[in-house]
Design an enzyme around this catalytic site. Structure first.
Site: not given
Length: 237
Positions: A114, A214, A216
């Site tokens: 990001c 993202h 994650e």
């Protein structure tokens, strides 16, 4: 073989915890680093400090991880700030740009997520779209209230990312800025369904990859595994 040590950038912001209120604190959501732990890495947090110390900081880690956060100050790439830009974090910008440049000079593995993708691009002389809705005409990329939106991306073949991620897939998005002009040495590794650059990499480096989305918040682990493997190889060298 010993676990590689990955240096992760972080926030320095006023925070509150328990009876302690509005204190400057170094912090980083655990979501950002949990995948690295799961992949077998040790994570060292690198909060902002004197950019002249970037080489000293990186001498003690095996790879650099550029995490998410507030907007890069447009002044860094010679632009006036859009009205929707976050307040500048000049110290963090300067520190992370210095880390990118030093890590690149060393050939150290780099992963950005990001804001991290934006920092990598700006550190190489690139620019940003300051507000994605001005480009695509809607707010799908950042719904607000920490709600991630799954949107399709197309990964370009013959890229590092293509060895770690399916060529066509939906991924979790949450960003209101995006890469505009590419920085020196960087190439597009993925675009969104609306044509936005969603991943960049440097093919001249062994591992230099940054994702605007993202990972994650995604169940796929290959990007994390690949980054940690690159860090382990860096440590062995």
């Amino acid at each position: 073989m010993a676990a590689p040590v990955i240096g992760a950038t972080s926030y320095v912001e006023e925070s509150s915890m328990g009876t302690w209120h509005d204190m400057p604190a170094v912090w980083l959501p655990d979501d950002y680093i949990a995948p690295l732990r799961a992949a077998g890495a040790v994570v060292a947090v690198l909060p902002e400090q004197d950019p002249a110390l970037a080489a000293d900081a990186l001498a003690r880690v095996d790879a650099l991880y550029l995490t998410g956060g507030y907007d890069v100050d447009p002044a860094v790439y010679g632009a006036d700030a859009h009205e929707r830009c976050d307040a500048p974090r000049a110290g963090r910008d300067a520190w992370e740009i210095a880390l990118v440049r030093e890590a690149t000079a060393q050939g150290m593995p780099i992963l950005g997520v990001c804001r991290g993708a934006q920092v990598l691009n700006v550190a190489r002389g690139g620019t940003l779209h300051q507000h994605v809705p001005d480009v695509v005409g809607h707010d799908d990329y950042q719904m607000g209230d920490a709600i991630f939106r799954d949107l399709g991306v197309s990964v370009l073949p013959d890229t590092l990312l293509a060895t770690l991620h399916p060529l066509e897939r939906e991924v979790p998005m949450y960003h209101h800025q995006a890469i505009d002009r590419l920085g020196e040495g960087l190439v597009v590794a993925a675009r969104s369904v609306h044509g936005l650059v969603e991943a960049i990499e440097d093919p001249a480096q062994a591992f230099c990859l940054a994702l605007q989305w993202h990972p994650e918040h995604d169940e796929l682990t290959a990007v994390w595994d690949g980054f940690v493997a690159a860090a382990r190889s860096s440590a062995a060298r």
